[in-house]
Design a protein around this motif. Structure first.
Motif, PDB file in Angstrom:
ATOM      1  N   GLN A 213       0.858  -1.189   0.000  1.00  0.00           N
ATOM      2  CA  GLN A 213       0.000   0.000   0.000  1.00  0.00           C
ATOM      3  C   GLN A 213       0.891   1.236   0.000  1.00  0.00           C
ATOM      4  OE1 GLN A 213      -2.340   0.886   3.536  1.00  0.00           O
ATOM      5  NE2 GLN A 213      -4.051   1.583   2.288  1.00  0.00           N
ATOM      6  N   GLY A 214       0.601   2.185  -0.900  1.00  0.00           N
ATOM      7  CA  GLY A 214       1.446   3.373  -0.953  1.00  0.00           C
ATOM      8  C   GLY A 214       1.280   4.096  -2.268  1.00  0.00           C
ATOM      9  N   SER A 215       2.402   4.610  -2.768  1.00  0.00           N
ATOM     10  CA  SER A 215       2.344   5.328  -4.036  1.00  0.00           C
ATOM     11  C   SER A 215       3.595   5.064  -4.843  1.00  0.00           C
ATOM     12  CB  SER A 215       2.179   6.829  -3.795  1.00  0.00           C
ATOM     13  OG  SER A 215       3.310   7.320  -3.115  1.00  0.00           O
TER      14      SER A 215
ATOM     15  N   THR B 124       2.198  10.301 -10.703  1.00  0.00           N
ATOM     16  CA  THR B 124       2.139   9.557  -9.445  1.00  0.00           C
ATOM     17  C   THR B 124       0.924   8.642  -9.464  1.00  0.00           C
ATOM     18  OG1 THR B 124       3.091  11.491  -8.365  1.00  0.00           O
ATOM     19  CG2 THR B 124       2.251   9.772  -6.946  1.00  0.00           C
ATOM     20  N   LEU B 125       1.138   7.423  -9.025  1.00  0.00           N
ATOM     21  CA  LEU B 125       0.085   6.406  -9.018  1.00  0.00           C
ATOM     22  C   LEU B 125      -0.130   5.893  -7.603  1.00  0.00           C
ATOM     23  CD1 LEU B 125       1.674   4.612 -12.045  1.00  0.00           C
ATOM     24  CD2 LEU B 125      -0.599   5.621 -12.096  1.00  0.00           C
ATOM     25  N   LEU B 126      -1.321   5.422  -7.326  1.00  0.00           N
ATOM     26  CA  LEU B 126      -1.626   4.833  -6.026  1.00  0.00           C
ATOM     27  C   LEU B 126      -1.437   3.320  -6.079  1.00  0.00           C
ATOM     28  CD1 LEU B 126      -4.859   6.873  -5.238  1.00  0.00           C
ATOM     29  CD2 LEU B 126      -2.570   7.222  -4.315  1.00  0.00           C
ATOM     30  N   ILE B 127      -1.117   2.753  -4.919  1.00  0.00           N
ATOM     31  CA  ILE B 127      -0.936   1.302  -4.794  1.00  0.00           C
ATOM     32  C   ILE B 127      -1.834   0.793  -3.675  1.00  0.00           C
ATOM     33  CG2 ILE B 127       0.699  -0.540  -4.235  1.00  0.00           C
ATOM     34  CD1 ILE B 127       2.912   1.590  -5.074  1.00  0.00           C
ATOM     35  N   GLU B 128      -2.627  -0.207  -3.986  1.00  0.00           N
ATOM     36  CA  GLU B 128      -3.450  -0.891  -2.986  1.00  0.00           C
ATOM     37  C   GLU B 128      -3.302  -2.399  -3.203  1.00  0.00           C
ATOM     38  OE1 GLU B 128      -5.643   0.125  -0.473  1.00  0.00           O
ATOM     39  OE2 GLU B 128      -5.038   2.228  -0.715  1.00  0.00           O
TER      40      GLU B 128
ATOM     41  N   VAL C 110      -3.359   1.276  -8.686  1.00  0.00           N
ATOM     42  CA  VAL C 110      -4.777   1.645  -8.763  1.00  0.00           C
ATOM     43  C   VAL C 110      -4.963   2.437 -10.059  1.00  0.00           C
ATOM     44  CG1 VAL C 110      -6.633   2.937  -7.661  1.00  0.00           C
ATOM     45  CG2 VAL C 110      -4.934   1.754  -6.246  1.00  0.00           C
ATOM     46  N   LEU C 111      -5.360   1.750 -11.110  1.00  0.00           N
ATOM     47  CA  LEU C 111      -5.578   2.407 -12.403  1.00  0.00           C
ATOM     48  C   LEU C 111      -7.040   2.270 -12.779  1.00  0.00           C
ATOM     49  CD1 LEU C 111      -2.464   1.179 -14.426  1.00  0.00           C
ATOM     50  CD2 LEU C 111      -3.011   3.561 -13.884  1.00  0.00           C
TER      51      LEU C 111
ATOM     52  N   MET D  13      -6.750   4.534   1.577  1.00  0.00           N
ATOM     53  CA  MET D  13      -7.277   5.271   0.430  1.00  0.00           C
ATOM     54  C   MET D  13      -8.752   5.564   0.648  1.00  0.00           C
ATOM     55  SD  MET D  13      -6.909   4.259  -3.609  1.00  0.00           S
ATOM     56  CE  MET D  13      -8.331   3.152  -3.735  1.00  0.00           C
TER      57      MET D  13
ATOM     58  N   MET E 211      -2.653  12.980  -1.915  1.00  0.00           N
ATOM     59  CA  MET E 211      -2.721  12.822  -3.361  1.00  0.00           C
ATOM     60  C   MET E 211      -4.171  12.653  -3.779  1.00  0.00           C
ATOM     61  SD  MET E 211      -1.863  11.080  -6.484  1.00  0.00           S
ATOM     62  CE  MET E 211      -1.188   9.448  -6.287  1.00  0.00           C
TER      63      MET E 211
ATOM     64  N   TYR F 244      -6.457  11.700  -6.895  1.00  0.00           N
ATOM     65  CA  TYR F 244      -6.234  10.963  -8.151  1.00  0.00           C
ATOM     66  C   TYR F 244      -7.539  10.719  -8.904  1.00  0.00           C
ATOM     67  CZ  TYR F 244      -4.453   7.445 -11.355  1.00  0.00           C
ATOM     68  OH  TYR F 244      -4.103   6.765 -12.492  1.00  0.00           O
TER      69      TYR F 244
ATOM     70  N   PRO G 122      -9.232   8.447 -11.716  1.00  0.00           N
ATOM     71  CA  PRO G 122      -9.015   7.190 -12.440  1.00  0.00           C
ATOM     72  C   PRO G 122      -9.679   7.149 -13.821  1.00  0.00           C
ATOM     73  CG  PRO G 122     -10.729   6.885 -10.816  1.00  0.00           C
ATOM     74  CD  PRO G 122     -10.303   8.330 -10.717  1.00  0.00           C
TER      75      PRO G 122
ATOM     76  N   SER H 235      -3.681  13.914 -11.580  1.00  0.00           N
ATOM     77  CA  SER H 235      -3.654  14.021 -10.121  1.00  0.00           C
ATOM     78  C   SER H 235      -3.110  15.366  -9.677  1.00  0.00           C
ATOM     79  CB  SER H 235      -2.806  12.902  -9.513  1.00  0.00           C
ATOM     80  OG  SER H 235      -1.448  13.078  -9.827  1.00  0.00           O
TER      81      SER H 235
ATOM     82  N   GLN I 223      -5.412   9.816  -1.213  1.00  0.00           N
ATOM     83  CA  GLN I 223      -4.526   9.097  -0.294  1.00  0.00           C
ATOM     84  C   GLN I 223      -3.767  10.116   0.544  1.00  0.00           C
ATOM     85  OE1 GLN I 223      -0.684   7.136  -1.415  1.00  0.00           O
ATOM     86  NE2 GLN I 223      -1.791   5.265  -1.001  1.00  0.00           N
TER      87      GLN I 223
END
Lengths: 134, 134, 134
Positions: free
Chosen positions: A32-34, A96-100, A105-106, C1, C36, C38, C40, C94, C128
């Motif tokens: 989890q993060g970015s 920058t992208l999110l991570i879950e 997270v796209l 998130m 952040m 974002y 999608p 974002s 986030q």
């Protein structure tokens, strides 16, 4: 920091790099993060856009080339690639992208693109994956 | 968060702030992570682009002024600086940089710019340096 | 998130989401760090700009519609919304904000906007909030 190279083929071209970003994410083991995708070049950029229909990229490049022509009256830069620098600042040097749950997270149609505006060249991309601190 | 001021001299102007970002980084003592450069103004922006030949900035400003003229039919905003707001959103209110071994990860020709689009004014820039959490 | 939905009413429209971002921040209990926001979607974007005079948004949309017309010769994308994708990549998917003392660090006139470029639709936004690690 994870770094990879790519080779572009044309002066203006979008190269999808989503899988290479996913590879960096996997190596990081972050759940989890970015994730920051960074372009260290001043005549190229990073963007997130549709990766389903290649005509979208065609039309984006067509607009960019029309709105920001290669040669323009009054331009001074001796290398003759001021259009490339302008496109780079408009599109932006990073995304920058999110991570879950260990995944990007796209949105359904989103992919990550390296945007070449002064190719063909060999280019470098940096990816930094950060765990969320709360 | 580290904050500094700068004074712009023209209506449209790019001021290089790379050394001031480096100064903030040094004060943070962060060795690996990322650095966010944030513009708290709505008629200015932050970008990363070439800092070797000043003609690049000249040509970028020339294109921006041609593509987004100061006065346009149909504009309603009473302050008459809608062009500045448009440029701000296209270039973007912040830039994120990577940090490795206590230094900014910049490409060979990259510098960080404060982009003034409604000067001359006294402006503020915020820099936040975050250590990488893994 | 943190995720929320919004409903847009027009094809091109900016919807202010500053309060919804603040709500996410409050839930996170983070006092210092970054946030952040974002998008999608590939035909919408996030930007930070003036939220005092609605004429600013009017003029930004007017310029975008003039500079990037809906129908253009040479466009191939069958959905007919290439202009929306171009606007999305120029404005960006974002925005990153700073957090100090549990509040967003925004300039006096700054608000956060969801930028609809192919509405009306139901849209999703992710937020986030990350605590600063030093």
């Amino acid at each position: 920091m994870f770094t990879f190279e790519l080779h572009t083929q044309k002066r203006n071209e979008f190269v999808e790099i989503t899988d290479r970003v996913r590879h960096a994410l996997k190596q990081s083991r972050v759940r989890q993060g970015s994730c920051m995708v960074y372009c260290p070049h001043t005549t190229a950029a990073i963007t997130i856009n549709e990766n389903a229909d290649p005509d979208v990229v065609h039309d984006m490049l067509l607009w960019l080339e029309r709105a920001i022509p290669h040669v323009q009256p009054g331009f001074r830069h001796g290398e003759g690639n001021s259009d490339s620098h302008i496109k780079a600042s408009l599109v932006g040097s990073s995304a920058t992208l999110l991570i879950e749950e260990g995944s990007l997270v796209l949105g359904r149609w989103q992919g990550v693109y390296f945007c070449e505006f002064d190719g063909p060249r060999t280019r470098t991309v940096h990816v930094q994956v950060a765990a969320l601190s709360t």
